[in-house]
Motif scaffolding. Structure first.
Motif, PDB file in Angstrom:
ATOM      1  N   ASP A 177       0.789  -1.261  -0.003  1.00 33.71           N
ATOM      2  CA  ASP A 177       0.101   0.168  -0.002  1.00 33.71           C
ATOM      3  C   ASP A 177       0.937   1.315  -0.009  1.00 33.71           C
ATOM      4  OD1 ASP A 177      -2.327  -1.481   0.217  1.00 33.71           O
ATOM      5  OD2 ASP A 177      -2.512  -1.221   2.162  1.00 33.71           O
ATOM      6  N   ARG A 226      -5.499   2.255   3.047  1.00 37.22           N
ATOM      7  CA  ARG A 226      -6.385   1.055   3.590  1.00 37.22           C
ATOM      8  C   ARG A 226      -7.434   1.480   4.312  1.00 37.22           C
ATOM      9  NH1 ARG A 226      -6.725  -3.659   0.959  1.00 37.22           N
ATOM     10  NH2 ARG A 226      -4.830  -3.239  -0.190  1.00 37.22           N
ATOM     11  N   ASP A 241     -11.306  -4.265   2.599  1.00 35.73           N
ATOM     12  CA  ASP A 241     -11.604  -4.323   1.276  1.00 35.73           C
ATOM     13  C   ASP A 241     -11.601  -2.919   0.352  1.00 35.73           C
ATOM     14  OD1 ASP A 241     -11.724  -6.988   1.430  1.00 35.73           O
ATOM     15  OD2 ASP A 241     -14.065  -7.017   1.618  1.00 35.73           O
ATOM     16  N   TRP A 292     -11.835   2.548  -3.931  1.00 34.02           N
ATOM     17  CA  TRP A 292     -12.138   1.370  -4.709  1.00 34.02           C
ATOM     18  C   TRP A 292     -12.641   0.108  -3.536  1.00 34.02           C
ATOM     19  CZ3 TRP A 292     -11.542  -0.039  -9.759  1.00 34.02           C
ATOM     20  CH2 TRP A 292     -10.941   1.047 -10.466  1.00 34.02           C
ATOM     21  N   GLU A 338     -11.945  -3.293  -3.230  1.00 33.67           N
ATOM     22  CA  GLU A 338     -11.169  -4.233  -4.090  1.00 33.67           C
ATOM     23  C   GLU A 338     -11.763  -5.841  -4.219  1.00 33.67           C
ATOM     24  OE1 GLU A 338      -6.447  -3.513  -3.209  1.00 33.67           O
ATOM     25  OE2 GLU A 338      -7.432  -4.496  -1.639  1.00 33.67           O
ATOM     26  N   GLY A 383     -14.276  -4.432  -7.177  1.00 33.19           N
ATOM     27  CA  GLY A 383     -13.930  -3.667  -8.170  1.00 33.19           C
ATOM     28  C   GLY A 383     -14.305  -2.539  -8.523  1.00 33.19           C
ATOM     29  N   SER A 397     -15.866   1.515  -7.970  1.00 31.91           N
ATOM     30  CA  SER A 397     -15.177   2.650  -7.226  1.00 31.91           C
ATOM     31  C   SER A 397     -16.133   3.871  -7.269  1.00 31.91           C
ATOM     32  CB  SER A 397     -13.874   2.918  -7.578  1.00 31.91           C
ATOM     33  OG  SER A 397     -14.140   3.312  -9.053  1.00 31.91           O
TER      34      SER A 397
END
Length: 186
Positions: A54, A61, A67, A87, A89, A92, A94
């Motif tokens: 990250d 995060r 997530d 986002w 994750e 997918g 956002s």
């Protein structure tokens, strides 16, 4: 999961019995002595390497729900340039926010992550970018609620001086400030 072989030909083997975890493998696929890692240690290592990635990538995060990651928009140079993309994750999906004002309650699942990001990354106050030699009127809580003095910025990192008093420009005790007009002070 079978053995994982890294690009340097060393491996990692997932162990299920008797204590779940991992073992490190030499290039010849034999188990490295004293290499067993428990499942709790595996989780700590996963989080460590995720945090390392990250930081390297420049994403943030959300601790409450990992997530969700936030990417600052480095291409948007329009002030205040606090634009971000949040986002999920896992899905997918956002959502884009120009700034904190975009956290308006209609962003559903993304709003709490965006709000947490903006809380963790407050916009810098103007006095934190003061240059040596500038004069500022500052309100400093530790000196009393109505105390406003004229301070001179000095040094790098910047500290403000007024008489024998001094304070770091990043101090949380500074609650308000404005630069003194250079022409008026001359």
């Amino acid at each position: 999961m079978n053995d994982f072989i890294a690009s340097n030909e060393y491996g990692v083997r997932e162990v299920v019995e008797p204590d779940a975890g991992l073992q490190l493998l030499w290039k010849d696929r034999t188990v490295a002595r004293e290499s067993a890692v428990s499942s709790s240690q595996v989780q700590a290592l996963r989080e460590f390497f995720e945090a390392e990635a990250d930081e390297r990538i420049g994403r943030w995060r959300w601790a409450a729900n990992p997530d969700y990651v936030v990417y600052p928009d480095r291409l948007n140079t329009t002030p205040p340039s606090g634009a971000i993309r949040v986002w999920n994750e896992r899905t997918g999906v956002s959502r884009y926010y120009l700034n904190r004002d975009g956290v308006d309650g209609v962003g559903g699942q993304f709003d709490p992550a965006a709000a947490a990001y903006f809380d963790a990354h407050p916009e810098p106050k103007p006095w934190t970018r003061a240059k040596a030699g500038e004069l500022w009127f500052l309100t400093i809580t530790s000196l009393g609620p109505e105390t406003r003095l004229r301070w001179e910025a000095q040094g790098e990192p910047v500290r403000f001086w007024s008489g024998g008093l001094h304070i770091d420009a990043r101090s949380g005790d500074i609650t308000a400030g404005r630069q003194v007009n250079a022409e008026a002070s001359a």
